[in-house]
Design an enzyme around this catalytic site. Sequence first.
Site, PDB file in Angstrom:
ATOM      1  N   GLY A  63      -0.263  81.492   5.999  1.00 39.49           N
ATOM      2  CA  GLY A  63       0.355  81.711   7.301  1.00 39.49           C
ATOM      3  C   GLY A  63      -0.168  82.983   7.933  1.00 39.49           C
ATOM      4  O   GLY A  63      -0.544  83.920   7.221  1.00 39.49           O
ATOM      5  N   GLN A  79      -0.161  90.084  13.478  1.00 35.39           N
ATOM      6  CA  GLN A  79      -1.009  90.610  12.403  1.00 35.39           C
ATOM      7  C   GLN A  79      -2.452  90.834  12.834  1.00 35.39           C
ATOM      8  O   GLN A  79      -3.191  91.546  12.163  1.00 35.39           O
ATOM      9  CB  GLN A  79      -0.986  89.658  11.203  1.00 35.39           C
ATOM     10  CG  GLN A  79       0.373  89.582  10.520  1.00 35.39           C
ATOM     11  CD  GLN A  79       0.359  88.558   9.405  1.00 35.39           C
ATOM     12  OE1 GLN A  79       0.599  87.389   9.634  1.00 35.39           O
ATOM     13  NE2 GLN A  79       0.053  89.001   8.195  1.00 35.39           N
ATOM     14  N   CYS A 137       1.728  88.708   1.598  1.00 31.07           N
ATOM     15  CA  CYS A 137       1.442  88.796   3.032  1.00 31.07           C
ATOM     16  C   CYS A 137       0.019  89.312   3.205  1.00 31.07           C
ATOM     17  O   CYS A 137      -0.381  90.249   2.512  1.00 31.07           O
ATOM     18  CB  CYS A 137       2.437  89.761   3.682  1.00 31.07           C
ATOM     19  SG  CYS A 137       2.196  89.945   5.454  1.00 31.07           S
ATOM     20  N   LEU A 138      -0.723  88.709   4.121  1.00 26.40           N
ATOM     21  CA  LEU A 138      -2.104  89.151   4.346  1.00 26.40           C
ATOM     22  C   LEU A 138      -2.151  90.594   4.853  1.00 26.40           C
ATOM     23  O   LEU A 138      -3.171  91.251   4.731  1.00 26.40           O
ATOM     24  CB  LEU A 138      -2.804  88.223   5.336  1.00 26.40           C
ATOM     25  CG  LEU A 138      -3.060  86.789   4.847  1.00 26.40           C
ATOM     26  CD1 LEU A 138      -3.689  85.944   5.939  1.00 26.40           C
ATOM     27  CD2 LEU A 138      -3.940  86.796   3.604  1.00 26.40           C
ATOM     28  N   HIS A 183       9.181  83.835   7.151  1.00 22.09           N
ATOM     29  CA  HIS A 183       8.304  84.997   6.976  1.00 22.09           C
ATOM     30  C   HIS A 183       7.468  85.250   8.242  1.00 22.09           C
ATOM     31  O   HIS A 183       7.406  86.371   8.755  1.00 22.09           O
ATOM     32  CB  HIS A 183       7.403  84.755   5.757  1.00 22.09           C
ATOM     33  CG  HIS A 183       6.374  85.811   5.505  1.00 22.09           C
ATOM     34  ND1 HIS A 183       6.369  86.580   4.361  1.00 22.09           N
ATOM     35  CD2 HIS A 183       5.312  86.235   6.238  1.00 22.09           C
ATOM     36  CE1 HIS A 183       5.350  87.436   4.414  1.00 22.09           C
ATOM     37  NE2 HIS A 183       4.686  87.242   5.544  1.00 22.09           N
ATOM     38  N   GLU A 184       6.842  84.178   8.755  1.00 22.89           N
ATOM     39  CA  GLU A 184       5.948  84.345   9.912  1.00 22.89           C
ATOM     40  C   GLU A 184       6.719  84.668  11.185  1.00 22.89           C
ATOM     41  O   GLU A 184       6.259  85.468  12.003  1.00 22.89           O
ATOM     42  CB  GLU A 184       5.088  83.087  10.120  1.00 22.89           C
ATOM     43  CG  GLU A 184       4.174  82.722   8.970  1.00 22.89           C
ATOM     44  CD  GLU A 184       3.281  83.867   8.507  1.00 22.89           C
ATOM     45  OE1 GLU A 184       2.909  84.731   9.330  1.00 22.89           O
ATOM     46  OE2 GLU A 184       2.966  83.923   7.313  1.00 22.89           O
ATOM     47  N   HIS A 215       7.439  88.252  11.487  1.00 23.58           N
ATOM     48  CA  HIS A 215       6.308  89.057  11.994  1.00 23.58           C
ATOM     49  C   HIS A 215       6.389  89.225  13.513  1.00 23.58           C
ATOM     50  O   HIS A 215       6.089  90.286  14.046  1.00 23.58           O
ATOM     51  CB  HIS A 215       4.970  88.387  11.656  1.00 23.58           C
ATOM     52  CG  HIS A 215       4.439  88.716  10.293  1.00 23.58           C
ATOM     53  ND1 HIS A 215       4.161  90.001   9.893  1.00 23.58           N
ATOM     54  CD2 HIS A 215       4.103  87.925   9.244  1.00 23.58           C
ATOM     55  CE1 HIS A 215       3.680  89.992   8.652  1.00 23.58           C
ATOM     56  NE2 HIS A 215       3.644  88.739   8.235  1.00 23.58           N
TER      57      HIS A 215
HETATM   58 NI    NI Z   1       2.926  88.032   6.398  1.00 23.34          NI
END
Ligand code: NI
Length: 170
Positions: free
Chosen positions: A46, A51, A92-93, A134-135, A138
């Site tokens: 995701g 991000q 998480c990226l 989660h997304e 963000h």
């Molecule tokens: Ni993330």
Amino acid sequence: MAKLVILEFPDERLRTKAVEVEKVDDEVRQLVDDMLETMYDASGIGLAATQVDVHRRVVVMDVSDDGSEPLVLINPSYTPIGDDKDFLSEGCLSIPEYYAEVPRYLKVKLNALDRNGDAYELEADGLLAHCIQHELDHLEGVLFVDYLSSLKRNRVAKKMQKRHKQTQGA
Ligand code: NI
């Protein structure tokens, strides 16, 4: 398509609240394509526009095993189905190589627009439900480490800052 640069915690830009997309046009579709390429390249499931330092309500996801089911979420929102929550280990990226269990609703109903600007609705559970929560966090400037104690969060921030110094060779 182009690969985008992913911001990393504790970069303050990750705290920006995203704004609604007014029109799903070619520019938004280009962003979606670039985000998908960036997510797959980083082996993520995701990625939120926040991000990649674009503060619009756009998310891409793919929770399939072989990366064959891209999902596009524009102006997404969700409502929990029931009150039950569970814990899954999340990564998480924007916080590489760190994982922790955080509580999420077991089942949610997602409402969003697809890449053509058409509205859809989806009931999700398991990994997909976790990923949606989660997304969408963000887009509000919230990270999964915010659910941990401040002691743990600060420790992760320090680890990340050290890592950034190393990769910059400074
Ligand atoms: Ni993330």
